[in-house]
Motif scaffolding. Structure first.
Motif, PDB file in Angstrom:
ATOM      1  N   LEU A  27      -2.271   8.054   6.052  1.00  0.00           N
ATOM      2  CA  LEU A  27      -1.698   6.722   6.247  1.00  0.00           C
ATOM      3  C   LEU A  27      -2.229   5.721   5.224  1.00  0.00           C
ATOM      4  CD1 LEU A  27      -1.646   6.613  10.136  1.00  0.00           C
ATOM      5  CD2 LEU A  27       0.328   6.753   8.602  1.00  0.00           C
ATOM      6  N   ILE A  28      -3.494   5.833   4.876  1.00  0.00           N
ATOM      7  CA  ILE A  28      -4.055   4.974   3.823  1.00  0.00           C
ATOM      8  C   ILE A  28      -3.383   5.282   2.494  1.00  0.00           C
ATOM      9  CG2 ILE A  28      -6.135   4.447   2.474  1.00  0.00           C
ATOM     10  CD1 ILE A  28      -7.759   4.959   5.082  1.00  0.00           C
ATOM     11  N   TRP A  29      -3.218   6.559   2.217  1.00  0.00           N
ATOM     12  CA  TRP A  29      -2.583   7.002   0.973  1.00  0.00           C
ATOM     13  C   TRP A  29      -1.149   6.500   0.909  1.00  0.00           C
ATOM     14  CZ3 TRP A  29      -2.758  12.971  -0.311  1.00  0.00           C
ATOM     15  CH2 TRP A  29      -2.409  13.196  -1.637  1.00  0.00           C
ATOM     16  N   LEU A  30      -0.404   6.641   2.008  1.00  0.00           N
ATOM     17  CA  LEU A  30       0.973   6.139   2.041  1.00  0.00           C
ATOM     18  C   LEU A  30       1.025   4.627   1.860  1.00  0.00           C
ATOM     19  CD1 LEU A  30       2.522   8.282   4.902  1.00  0.00           C
ATOM     20  CD2 LEU A  30       3.310   8.195   2.527  1.00  0.00           C
ATOM     21  N   ALA A  31       0.103   3.920   2.483  1.00  0.00           N
ATOM     22  CA  ALA A  31       0.067   2.462   2.326  1.00  0.00           C
ATOM     23  C   ALA A  31      -0.135   2.094   0.860  1.00  0.00           C
ATOM     24  CB  ALA A  31      -1.037   1.861   3.190  1.00  0.00           C
ATOM     25  N   HIS A  32      -1.009   2.821   0.179  1.00  0.00           N
ATOM     26  CA  HIS A  32      -1.248   2.550  -1.237  1.00  0.00           C
ATOM     27  C   HIS A  32       0.027   2.745  -2.052  1.00  0.00           C
ATOM     28  CE1 HIS A  32      -3.297   2.486  -5.138  1.00  0.00           C
ATOM     29  NE2 HIS A  32      -2.422   3.421  -5.449  1.00  0.00           N
ATOM     30  N   ILE A  33       0.689   3.870  -1.838  1.00  0.00           N
ATOM     31  CA  ILE A  33       1.916   4.151  -2.595  1.00  0.00           C
ATOM     32  C   ILE A  33       2.982   3.106  -2.274  1.00  0.00           C
ATOM     33  CG2 ILE A  33       3.786   5.794  -2.983  1.00  0.00           C
ATOM     34  CD1 ILE A  33       1.724   8.037  -2.396  1.00  0.00           C
ATOM     35  N   GLY A  34       3.122   2.753  -1.004  1.00  0.00           N
ATOM     36  CA  GLY A  34       4.099   1.736  -0.621  1.00  0.00           C
ATOM     37  C   GLY A  34       3.822   0.402  -1.298  1.00  0.00           C
ATOM     38  N   LEU A  35       2.548   0.007  -1.335  1.00  0.00           N
ATOM     39  CA  LEU A  35       2.179  -1.240  -2.005  1.00  0.00           C
ATOM     40  C   LEU A  35       2.505  -1.172  -3.492  1.00  0.00           C
ATOM     41  CD1 LEU A  35       0.861  -4.034  -1.947  1.00  0.00           C
ATOM     42  CD2 LEU A  35      -1.349  -2.897  -2.249  1.00  0.00           C
ATOM     43  N   ASP A  36       2.177  -0.053  -4.115  1.00  0.00           N
ATOM     44  CA  ASP A  36       2.505   0.106  -5.534  1.00  0.00           C
ATOM     45  C   ASP A  36       4.003  -0.040  -5.779  1.00  0.00           C
ATOM     46  OD1 ASP A  36      -0.073   0.473  -6.423  1.00  0.00           O
ATOM     47  OD2 ASP A  36       0.215   2.537  -7.098  1.00  0.00           O
ATOM     48  N   ARG A  37       4.813   0.627  -4.965  1.00  0.00           N
ATOM     49  CA  ARG A  37       6.262   0.561  -5.139  1.00  0.00           C
ATOM     50  C   ARG A  37       6.770  -0.868  -4.905  1.00  0.00           C
ATOM     51  NH1 ARG A  37       5.046   5.231  -6.014  1.00  0.00           N
ATOM     52  NH2 ARG A  37       6.404   7.038  -5.852  1.00  0.00           N
ATOM     53  N   LEU A  38       6.228  -1.531  -3.896  1.00  0.00           N
ATOM     54  CA  LEU A  38       6.615  -2.909  -3.621  1.00  0.00           C
ATOM     55  C   LEU A  38       6.345  -3.797  -4.833  1.00  0.00           C
ATOM     56  CD1 LEU A  38       7.468  -5.228  -1.723  1.00  0.00           C
ATOM     57  CD2 LEU A  38       5.089  -5.302  -0.940  1.00  0.00           C
ATOM     58  N   LEU A  39       5.222  -3.572  -5.494  1.00  0.00           N
ATOM     59  CA  LEU A  39       4.840  -4.370  -6.660  1.00  0.00           C
ATOM     60  C   LEU A  39       5.525  -3.924  -7.948  1.00  0.00           C
ATOM     61  CD1 LEU A  39       1.021  -4.737  -5.919  1.00  0.00           C
ATOM     62  CD2 LEU A  39       2.854  -6.410  -5.506  1.00  0.00           C
ATOM     63  N   GLY A  40       6.293  -2.835  -7.878  1.00  0.00           N
ATOM     64  CA  GLY A  40       7.040  -2.378  -9.045  1.00  0.00           C
ATOM     65  C   GLY A  40       6.376  -1.291  -9.846  1.00  0.00           C
ATOM     66  N   TYR A  41       5.287  -0.737  -9.336  1.00  0.00           N
ATOM     67  CA  TYR A  41       4.626   0.363 -10.037  1.00  0.00           C
ATOM     68  C   TYR A  41       5.214   1.673  -9.566  1.00  0.00           C
ATOM     69  CZ  TYR A  41       1.289  -3.165 -11.413  1.00  0.00           C
ATOM     70  OH  TYR A  41       0.724  -4.295 -11.936  1.00  0.00           O
ATOM     71  N   GLY A  42       5.812   2.379 -10.476  1.00  0.00           N
ATOM     72  CA  GLY A  42       6.462   3.634 -10.120  1.00  0.00           C
ATOM     73  C   GLY A  42       5.781   4.818 -10.756  1.00  0.00           C
ATOM     74  N   LEU A  43       6.416   5.958 -10.611  1.00  0.00           N
ATOM     75  CA  LEU A  43       5.920   7.177 -11.245  1.00  0.00           C
ATOM     76  C   LEU A  43       6.040   7.019 -12.755  1.00  0.00           C
ATOM     77  CD1 LEU A  43       7.489   9.784  -8.816  1.00  0.00           C
ATOM     78  CD2 LEU A  43       5.184   8.828  -8.790  1.00  0.00           C
TER      79      LEU A  43
END
Length: 118
Positions: A88-104
């Motif tokens: 869940l922490i890992w998913l939260a991190h990825i979600g935050l990154d995507r929200l801010l525009g950081y992608g793969l």
């Protein structure tokens, strides 16, 4: 240019962030592990010390949804609260990154992402 796909990807990140945090706190996991580990996936950027290709690979492996979803599934099915908490922490991190525009990342450069050029 139609910006809807990009906005939808940002909203997807927001949904993942909010839902993972809601599940995290519903499970009554503590603030301290969340604060201590929320940025841990960004250690994958150390791969860039080995060049653009290796950096993009290590970053993308850690920032794809596959890892935390698999870990969370193992946590739920195996009854491991630690695995679920980390997922869940890992998913939260990825979600935050995507929200801010950081992608793969693409191997052409750190700022070349599947969402946009950052």
């Amino acid at each position: 240019m139609d910006r809807l796909p990009r906005r939808l990807l940002h909203l997807e990140g927001l949904a993942v962030l909010v839902c993972s945090l809601a599940l995290y706190f519903d499970a009554e996991f503590g603030w301290l592990p969340l604060l201590a580990l929320i940025l841990a996936p960004d250690l994958s950027m150390l791969g860039y010390l080995g060049g653009q290709r290796l950096g993009a690979l290590t970053y993308d492996v850690v920032h794809a949804y596959v890892g935390p979803v698999a870990l969370g599934t193992v946590g739920v099915l195996g009854g491991s609260e630690v695995a679920l908490q980390l997922a869940l922490i890992w998913l939260a991190h990825i979600g935050l990154d995507r929200l801010l525009g950081y992608g793969l990342k693409y191997p052409t450069g750190f700022k070349d992402t599947h969402l946009q050029r950052v």
